[in-house]
Motif scaffolding. Structure first.
Motif, PDB file in Angstrom:
ATOM      1  N   UNK A 255       0.485   3.631   9.577  1.00  0.00           N
ATOM      2  CA  UNK A 255      -0.917   3.511   9.158  1.00  0.00           C
ATOM      3  C   UNK A 255      -0.939   3.680   7.634  1.00  0.00           C
ATOM      4  N   UNK A 256      -1.990   3.174   7.020  1.00  0.00           N
ATOM      5  CA  UNK A 256      -2.078   3.300   5.556  1.00  0.00           C
ATOM      6  C   UNK A 256      -2.182   4.770   5.150  1.00  0.00           C
ATOM      7  N   UNK A 257      -2.798   5.595   6.025  1.00  0.00           N
ATOM      8  CA  UNK A 257      -2.897   7.033   5.720  1.00  0.00           C
ATOM      9  C   UNK A 257      -1.501   7.655   5.681  1.00  0.00           C
ATOM     10  N   UNK A 258      -0.658   7.254   6.640  1.00  0.00           N
ATOM     11  CA  UNK A 258       0.713   7.796   6.648  1.00  0.00           C
ATOM     12  C   UNK A 258       1.446   7.407   5.365  1.00  0.00           C
ATOM     13  N   UNK A 259       1.256   6.153   4.949  1.00  0.00           N
ATOM     14  CA  UNK A 259       1.962   5.700   3.732  1.00  0.00           C
ATOM     15  C   UNK A 259       1.470   6.441   2.495  1.00  0.00           C
ATOM     16  N   UNK A 260       0.168   6.772   2.488  1.00  0.00           N
ATOM     17  CA  UNK A 260      -0.363   7.572   1.372  1.00  0.00           C
ATOM     18  C   UNK A 260       0.210   8.990   1.429  1.00  0.00           C
ATOM     19  N   UNK A 261       0.234   9.562   2.623  1.00  0.00           N
ATOM     20  CA  UNK A 261       0.753  10.936   2.770  1.00  0.00           C
ATOM     21  C   UNK A 261       2.225  11.022   2.376  1.00  0.00           C
ATOM     22  N   UNK A 262       3.002   9.986   2.736  1.00  0.00           N
ATOM     23  CA  UNK A 262       4.437   9.982   2.396  1.00  0.00           C
ATOM     24  C   UNK A 262       4.679   9.609   0.927  1.00  0.00           C
ATOM     25  N   UNK A 263       3.599   9.248   0.229  1.00  0.00           N
ATOM     26  CA  UNK A 263       3.676   8.811  -1.177  1.00  0.00           C
ATOM     27  C   UNK A 263       4.507   7.531  -1.353  1.00  0.00           C
ATOM     28  N   UNK A 264       4.545   6.735  -0.283  1.00  0.00           N
ATOM     29  CA  UNK A 264       5.182   5.417  -0.421  1.00  0.00           C
ATOM     30  C   UNK A 264       4.275   4.490  -1.213  1.00  0.00           C
ATOM     31  N   UNK A 265       2.973   4.779  -1.201  1.00  0.00           N
ATOM     32  CA  UNK A 265       2.017   4.026  -2.029  1.00  0.00           C
ATOM     33  C   UNK A 265       1.186   5.041  -2.818  1.00  0.00           C
ATOM     34  N   UNK A 266       0.765   4.676  -4.055  1.00  0.00           N
ATOM     35  CA  UNK A 266       0.228   5.701  -4.953  1.00  0.00           C
ATOM     36  C   UNK A 266      -1.210   6.149  -4.707  1.00  0.00           C
ATOM     37  N   UNK A 267      -2.081   5.256  -4.239  1.00  0.00           N
ATOM     38  CA  UNK A 267      -3.483   5.684  -4.120  1.00  0.00           C
ATOM     39  C   UNK A 267      -4.273   4.765  -3.181  1.00  0.00           C
ATOM     40  N   UNK A 268      -5.536   5.114  -3.012  1.00  0.00           N
ATOM     41  CA  UNK A 268      -6.395   4.412  -2.056  1.00  0.00           C
ATOM     42  C   UNK A 268      -6.608   2.942  -2.446  1.00  0.00           C
ATOM     43  N   UNK A 269      -6.652   2.658  -3.745  1.00  0.00           N
ATOM     44  CA  UNK A 269      -6.842   1.257  -4.161  1.00  0.00           C
ATOM     45  C   UNK A 269      -5.625   0.410  -3.773  1.00  0.00           C
ATOM     46  N   UNK A 270      -4.472   1.024  -3.891  1.00  0.00           N
ATOM     47  CA  UNK A 270      -3.243   0.328  -3.504  1.00  0.00           C
ATOM     48  C   UNK A 270      -3.283   0.061  -1.989  1.00  0.00           C
ATOM     49  N   UNK A 271      -3.696   1.092  -1.253  1.00  0.00           N
ATOM     50  CA  UNK A 271      -3.800   0.948   0.210  1.00  0.00           C
ATOM     51  C   UNK A 271      -4.803  -0.156   0.558  1.00  0.00           C
ATOM     52  N   UNK A 272      -5.907  -0.189  -0.177  1.00  0.00           N
ATOM     53  CA  UNK A 272      -6.958  -1.182   0.056  1.00  0.00           C
ATOM     54  C   UNK A 272      -6.400  -2.599  -0.155  1.00  0.00           C
ATOM     55  N   UNK A 273      -5.570  -2.753  -1.178  1.00  0.00           N
ATOM     56  CA  UNK A 273      -4.970  -4.073  -1.442  1.00  0.00           C
ATOM     57  C   UNK A 273      -4.043  -4.476  -0.284  1.00  0.00           C
ATOM     58  N   UNK A 274      -3.245  -3.509   0.219  1.00  0.00           N
ATOM     59  CA  UNK A 274      -2.345  -3.845   1.336  1.00  0.00           C
ATOM     60  C   UNK A 274      -3.152  -4.251   2.566  1.00  0.00           C
ATOM     61  N   UNK A 275      -4.276  -3.559   2.762  1.00  0.00           N
ATOM     62  CA  UNK A 275      -5.165  -3.900   3.885  1.00  0.00           C
ATOM     63  C   UNK A 275      -5.654  -5.346   3.736  1.00  0.00           C
ATOM     64  N   UNK A 276      -6.101  -5.695   2.524  1.00  0.00           N
ATOM     65  CA  UNK A 276      -6.626  -7.054   2.317  1.00  0.00           C
ATOM     66  C   UNK A 276      -5.529  -8.110   2.435  1.00  0.00           C
ATOM     67  N   UNK A 277      -4.332  -7.765   1.944  1.00  0.00           N
ATOM     68  CA  UNK A 277      -3.217  -8.716   2.039  1.00  0.00           C
ATOM     69  C   UNK A 277      -2.916  -8.992   3.511  1.00  0.00           C
ATOM     70  N   UNK A 278      -2.908  -7.926   4.307  1.00  0.00           N
ATOM     71  CA  UNK A 278      -2.596  -8.084   5.722  1.00  0.00           C
ATOM     72  C   UNK A 278      -3.659  -8.937   6.429  1.00  0.00           C
ATOM     73  N   UNK A 279      -4.924  -8.688   6.096  1.00  0.00           N
ATOM     74  CA  UNK A 279      -6.011  -9.466   6.714  1.00  0.00           C
ATOM     75  C   UNK A 279      -5.917 -10.934   6.281  1.00  0.00           C
ATOM     76  N   UNK A 280      -5.663 -11.153   5.001  1.00  0.00           N
ATOM     77  CA  UNK A 280      -5.537 -12.506   4.453  1.00  0.00           C
ATOM     78  C   UNK A 280      -4.414 -13.257   5.163  1.00  0.00           C
ATOM     79  N   UNK A 281      -3.300 -12.540   5.314  1.00  0.00           N
ATOM     80  CA  UNK A 281      -2.113 -13.148   5.924  1.00  0.00           C
ATOM     81  C   UNK A 281      -2.400 -13.612   7.348  1.00  0.00           C
TER      82      UNK A 281
END
Ligand code: GAP
Length: 484
Positions: A255-281
């Motif tokens: 989940x994007x929350x897990x990736x934020x917690x693990x610090x694999x992604x830096x912040x909520x805006x980054x998570x938001x972009x991954x969400x949009x990329x996935x939806x777009x795809x």
């Protein structure tokens, strides 16, 4: 092995073919153009309209100082090795990677990205890797800048842009002042980028002139307040994506929350972009055979404080079709220094800061290539066709008269015009047998074929054949036109 359908139907083909072609340069035929435009349309939906971003169309050429500031002059280079006999140039890291892959040394192939030039050179010598053309010895590994150099006028040193992003950074403060907007806000652009790749290969994967769809999301690093249409971004926390973290050999669903917690992604805006990329795809028709990959530190571009690549499976393995980078304030700071312009903004409470940036950057050509390969299906009788969805297919409908009978042709043309006037992407064809016409339009991914037959002349109904099921249903023309 790339399917010959793409070239046979002129979706894309080598540029300047009658002169023997020129590697890394490709052209798109009418079907390719339509599919590409449809992908752009969906990208604009998610990254421009949904986010209420600003879209620009910038200059492809820029004076030297722009790329001094962005550090492309100094750092945008690849390792090159040249045959000491026939002078054929190779991209050293790719040559080594392909050597390890051929010899089933996956671990060694995967670790190339972490090696420096001296280590690459040593491995080329140790493994006695020779020139593919003449078997000559290869020279030292050196650096080759990928930018195309040109002049503005007689001697104004300039370069073709290697990424569309720099226009956006340079334009940011101009747009902010003239339009006046609050952060976070994104600026996007679709346009050509140029890279003088050392040895372009793999069709649309490594080109010298290609199209990017880039977004720069500017934000205040001390605030995570959303100004997007979703005022609270926490709804994306539970959204799941296939993701390969550093150190993992296979992707897992996170989940994007897990990736934020693990610090694999830096912040909520980054998570938001991954969400949009996935939806777009998913919207363009890629719902499996892809993964996000956290890029290792040694692989990061000079401007990035963390990158996640989107990789899609193709006949060339998983290829990077997009990269989301946390560019921080790198570019705006450098342009501020070089231009002597103040590119900082105010938070409205007296604090001045240089905005930070998250950048999702798509390569349209790679995305198209990956989509074409992933859409190719066999109809069960050895005939391949592109299973493209309605949004991406070059045409939604094709209209056929059953036979070359003037009455059928007239009726078919009337229906074609009526659909065209409703802004529907529609084609028309009357040549060849009906079976051949079905096959021809299936091949390029048209989802529905409408046939005008003799019954149409009696009761104003037509058959609509579904490409994927080959089933036909009869509907009235009135109904079809009212709800196309
Ligand atoms: N502004 C960031 C940037 O340019 P990049 O990873 O170098 O980042 C972004 O490029 C995307 O552009 C890649 O993910 C890829 O899809 C596409 N791309 C890069 N080089 C390419 C090439 N030589 N041919 C085709 N597409 C390319």
């Amino acid at each position: 092995m790339v399917d010959d359908l793409f070239k046979r139907r002129a979706i894309y083909f080598n540029a300047f073919d009658i002169y023997g072609g020129s590697s890394g340069l490709y052209e798109y035929g009418p079907i390719g153009v339509r599919i590409r435009e449809n992908i752009k349309k969906v990208w604009r939906h998610y990254f421009i309209d949904y986010l209420d971003s600003l879209e620009i169309d910038g200059s492809d050429i820029a004076p030297r100082i722009v790329f001094e500031a962005s550090e492309h002059i100094e750092l945008f280079n690849d390792p090159i090795v040249i045959c000491s006999s026939c002078k054929t140039p190779y991209r050293a890291d790719k040559l080594l990677e392909e050597y390890f892959e051929r010899n089933n040394k996956k671990l060694e192939a995967d670790s190339i990205k972490k090696l420096n030039d001296k280590e690459i050179e040593r491995l080329i010598i140790e493994n006695d890797i020779r020139c593919e053309r003449c078997n000559g010895k290869l020279g030292n590994v050196e650096r080759f800048n990928l930018m195309f150099k040109t002049n503005l006028g007689y001697n104004g040193e300039a370069y073709l842009r290697p990424e569309t992003a720099q226009n956006i950074f340079v334009d940011f403060i101009y747009l902010k002042k003239s339009i006046g907007f609050d952060l976070p806000r994104a600026i996007g652009q679709i346009g050509r980028a140029y890279r003088n790749e050392i040895s372009p290969r793999q069709e649309l994967v490594r080109m010298r002139s290609f199209t990017q769809m880039e977004l720069e999301l500017f934000f205040d690093p001390e605030s995570d307040q959303s100004k997007f249409r979703d005022k609270d971004l926490s709804f994306i926390y539970s959204y799941q994506i296939p993701f390969k973290r550093v150190g993992e050999t296979e992707p897992k669903i996170y989940s994007l929350k897990e990736l934020l917690d693990y610090k694999s992604i830096p912040n909520i805006y980054f998570a938001f972009m991954l969400y949009l990329i996935d939806r777009f795809l998913k919207d363009i028709g890629i719902s499996n055979n892809y993964r996000f990959r956290e890029v290792e530190k040694e692989e990061l571009a000079h401007y990035s404080g963390g990158t996640v690549d989107l990789e899609i499976k193709t006949s060339y393995g998983y290829i990077e079709c997009e990269g989301t980078a946390y560019r921080r304030d790198f570019d705006l700071k450098r342009h501020s220094e070089f231009s002597k312009e103040d590119l900082s903004v105010s938070d409205g409470k007296g604090r001045k800061f240089i905005p930070h940036v998250i950048e999702p950057s798509f390569g349209l050509d790679r995305l198209l290539f990956a989509l074409l390969e992933n859409s190719l299906v066999d109809d069960g009788r050895g005939w391949k066709y592109l299973k493209l969805n309605d949004k991406i297919a070059p045409y939604k409908y094709v209209v056929f008269p059953l036979q070359k009978d003037d009455r059928l042709i007239e009726k078919a043309k009337q229906l074609y015009e009526a659909l065209f006037n409703k802004d529907i992407a529609v084609a028309y064809s009357q040549t060849g047998s009906i079976g051949k016409r079905y096959a021809k339009f299936d091949e390029i991914g048209v989802p529905y074929a409408i046939t005008i037959d003799y019954q149409t002349l009696e009761d104003n109904t037509v058959t609509i054949r579904d490409r994927d099921t080959t089933k036909q249903r009869r509907v009235s023309i009135e109904e079809l036109i009212s709800k196309p």
